[in-house]
Structures are given as C-alpha cells and as structure tokens.
Design a protein around this motif. Structure first.
Motif, PDB file in Angstrom:
ATOM      1  N   VAL A   8       0.925  -0.969  -0.249  1.00 60.66           N
ATOM      2  CA  VAL A   8       0.287   0.267   0.059  1.00 60.66           C
ATOM      3  C   VAL A   8       0.739   0.857   0.384  1.00 60.66           C
ATOM      4  N   PHE A   9       2.230   0.946   0.597  1.00 65.89           N
ATOM      5  CA  PHE A   9       2.751   1.792   1.151  1.00 65.89           C
ATOM      6  C   PHE A   9       3.344   2.297  -0.662  1.00 65.89           C
ATOM      7  N   PHE A  10       3.898   0.996  -1.035  1.00 68.55           N
ATOM      8  CA  PHE A  10       4.078   1.817  -2.624  1.00 68.55           C
ATOM      9  C   PHE A  10       3.325   2.524  -3.496  1.00 68.55           C
ATOM     10  N   ALA A  11       1.930   1.990  -3.373  1.00 65.81           N
ATOM     11  CA  ALA A  11       1.699   2.771  -4.237  1.00 65.81           C
ATOM     12  C   ALA A  11       0.836   4.130  -3.988  1.00 65.81           C
ATOM     13  N   LEU A  12       0.692   4.542  -2.788  1.00 65.65           N
ATOM     14  CA  LEU A  12       0.764   6.142  -1.962  1.00 65.65           C
ATOM     15  C   LEU A  12       1.958   6.358  -3.022  1.00 65.65           C
ATOM     16  N   HIS A  13       2.957   5.598  -2.523  1.00 72.73           N
ATOM     17  CA  HIS A  13       3.863   6.679  -2.870  1.00 72.73           C
ATOM     18  C   HIS A  13       3.773   6.904  -4.417  1.00 72.73           C
ATOM     19  N   PHE A  14       3.281   5.808  -5.243  1.00 70.26           N
ATOM     20  CA  PHE A  14       3.485   6.383  -6.554  1.00 70.26           C
ATOM     21  C   PHE A  14       2.473   7.038  -7.224  1.00 70.26           C
ATOM     22  N   LYS A  42      -1.512  -1.433  -9.668  1.00 63.57           N
ATOM     23  CA  LYS A  42      -2.673  -1.907 -10.445  1.00 63.57           C
ATOM     24  C   LYS A  42      -3.973  -2.870  -9.369  1.00 63.57           C
ATOM     25  N   GLU A  43      -2.791  -3.804  -8.253  1.00 56.13           N
ATOM     26  CA  GLU A  43      -3.912  -4.532  -7.582  1.00 56.13           C
ATOM     27  C   GLU A  43      -4.505  -3.454  -6.864  1.00 56.13           C
ATOM     28  N   ILE A  44      -3.533  -2.447  -6.404  1.00 56.47           N
ATOM     29  CA  ILE A  44      -4.209  -1.669  -5.472  1.00 56.47           C
ATOM     30  C   ILE A  44      -5.222  -0.870  -5.648  1.00 56.47           C
ATOM     31  N   ILE A  45      -5.560  -0.221  -7.179  1.00 65.56           N
ATOM     32  CA  ILE A  45      -6.612   0.098  -8.061  1.00 65.56           C
ATOM     33  C   ILE A  45      -7.945  -0.955  -8.326  1.00 65.56           C
ATOM     34  N   ASN A  46      -7.072  -1.702  -8.615  1.00 65.19           N
ATOM     35  CA  ASN A  46      -8.498  -3.258  -8.786  1.00 65.19           C
ATOM     36  C   ASN A  46      -9.232  -3.125  -7.617  1.00 65.19           C
ATOM     37  N   ALA A  47      -8.338  -2.902  -6.516  1.00 68.96           N
ATOM     38  CA  ALA A  47      -9.098  -2.934  -5.068  1.00 68.96           C
ATOM     39  C   ALA A  47      -9.892  -1.533  -4.613  1.00 68.96           C
ATOM     40  N   LEU A  48      -9.185  -0.883  -5.067  1.00 71.92           N
ATOM     41  CA  LEU A  48     -10.064   0.934  -4.967  1.00 71.92           C
ATOM     42  C   LEU A  48     -11.618   0.958  -5.530  1.00 71.92           C
ATOM     43  N   PRO A  51     -16.675  -2.132  -6.108  1.00 71.75           N
ATOM     44  CA  PRO A  51     -17.713  -1.464  -5.871  1.00 71.75           C
ATOM     45  C   PRO A  51     -18.347  -1.068  -4.080  1.00 71.75           C
ATOM     46  N   GLU A  52     -17.818  -2.253  -3.288  1.00 74.59           N
ATOM     47  CA  GLU A  52     -17.900  -2.253  -1.856  1.00 74.59           C
ATOM     48  C   GLU A  52     -16.842  -0.929  -1.482  1.00 74.59           C
ATOM     49  N   VAL A  53     -16.162  -0.582  -2.112  1.00 74.47           N
ATOM     50  CA  VAL A  53     -15.451   0.413  -1.455  1.00 74.47           C
ATOM     51  C   VAL A  53     -15.867   1.911  -1.941  1.00 74.47           C
ATOM     52  N   MET A  54     -15.594   1.276  -3.045  1.00 70.67           N
ATOM     53  CA  MET A  54     -16.068   3.267  -3.636  1.00 70.67           C
ATOM     54  C   MET A  54     -16.980   3.758  -3.153  1.00 70.67           C
ATOM     55  N   ASN A  55     -18.701   2.652  -2.722  1.00 70.77           N
ATOM     56  CA  ASN A  55     -19.308   3.169  -3.174  1.00 70.77           C
ATOM     57  C   ASN A  55     -19.933   3.317  -1.086  1.00 70.77           C
ATOM     58  N   THR A  56     -18.482   2.276  -0.654  1.00 72.39           N
ATOM     59  CA  THR A  56     -18.246   3.263   0.360  1.00 72.39           C
ATOM     60  C   THR A  56     -17.987   4.519   1.405  1.00 72.39           C
ATOM     61  N   TRP A  57     -16.755   4.201   0.794  1.00 71.00           N
ATOM     62  CA  TRP A  57     -15.374   5.240   1.498  1.00 71.00           C
ATOM     63  C   TRP A  57     -15.257   6.657   0.383  1.00 71.00           C
ATOM     64  N   VAL A  58     -15.649   6.737  -1.231  1.00 69.36           N
ATOM     65  CA  VAL A  58     -15.358   8.123  -2.283  1.00 69.36           C
ATOM     66  C   VAL A  58     -16.600   8.400  -2.259  1.00 69.36           C
TER      67      VAL A  58
END
Length: 85
Positions: A8-14, A42-48, A51-58
């Motif tokens: 997650v830190f790698f992805a956030l850094h990117f 790519k995996e982090i973007i797919n996870a984020l 719909p369960e994440v987008m509809n709840t947290w974004v």
C-alpha cells in the motif's frame, strides 16, 4: 501478488509522485523493481475500484456548492496547520 501494508505504501508513493523509482534516501523503495511496483499499483487500483469500496468510502461533490465547501475546508485546515504548527 501484492499483500501487506508495504505494498500500500508503494502504491501511495506512486500516486503521490507519479514515479516508479524513488530519489535516493527512500531506502524502503530502492529494492523494488519498476515491474513489481507497477503490478502493485494495478492491484491496489483494482481493489479501490470495487463497488464495495467506492460506494462506502469515496464520495465526489454532487454540485458546485459541495465542491466549494470542500475547497474551503481544505484551505482552512491547511492555513490553521501552518499558523499553529
């Protein structure tokens, strides 16, 4: 695959820098290949994007008033942190 907090830190850094490689001094990132970081992002973007994440947290602003309110709150938070830190 990408598991654990380090990925997650790698992805956030990117997301923050747009860079796969890091400047000298970011030792945690130096031992990871561009390909590995790319797969991780790519995996982090797919996870984020689930719909369960987008509809709840974004939540995106629905109108200009909400957008202005968010901007005002961010500005106040930023200015107060600078003045009183």
């Amino acid at each position: 695959g990408c598991v654990g907090c380090v990925w997650v830190f790698f992805a956030l850094h990117f997301f923050d820098t747009g860079l796969y490689q890091s400047p000298v001094g970011y030792n945690i990132f130096n031992a990871v290949s561009q390909l590995s970081v790319s797969r991780c992002v790519k995996e982090i973007i797919n996870a984020l994007s689930q719909p369960e994440v987008m509809n709840t947290w974004v939540k995106f602003p629905a109108n200009i008033q909400e957008l202005n309110h968010i901007g005002d709150e961010q500005y106040k938070h930023f200015i107060l942190n600078i003045k009183y830190s």
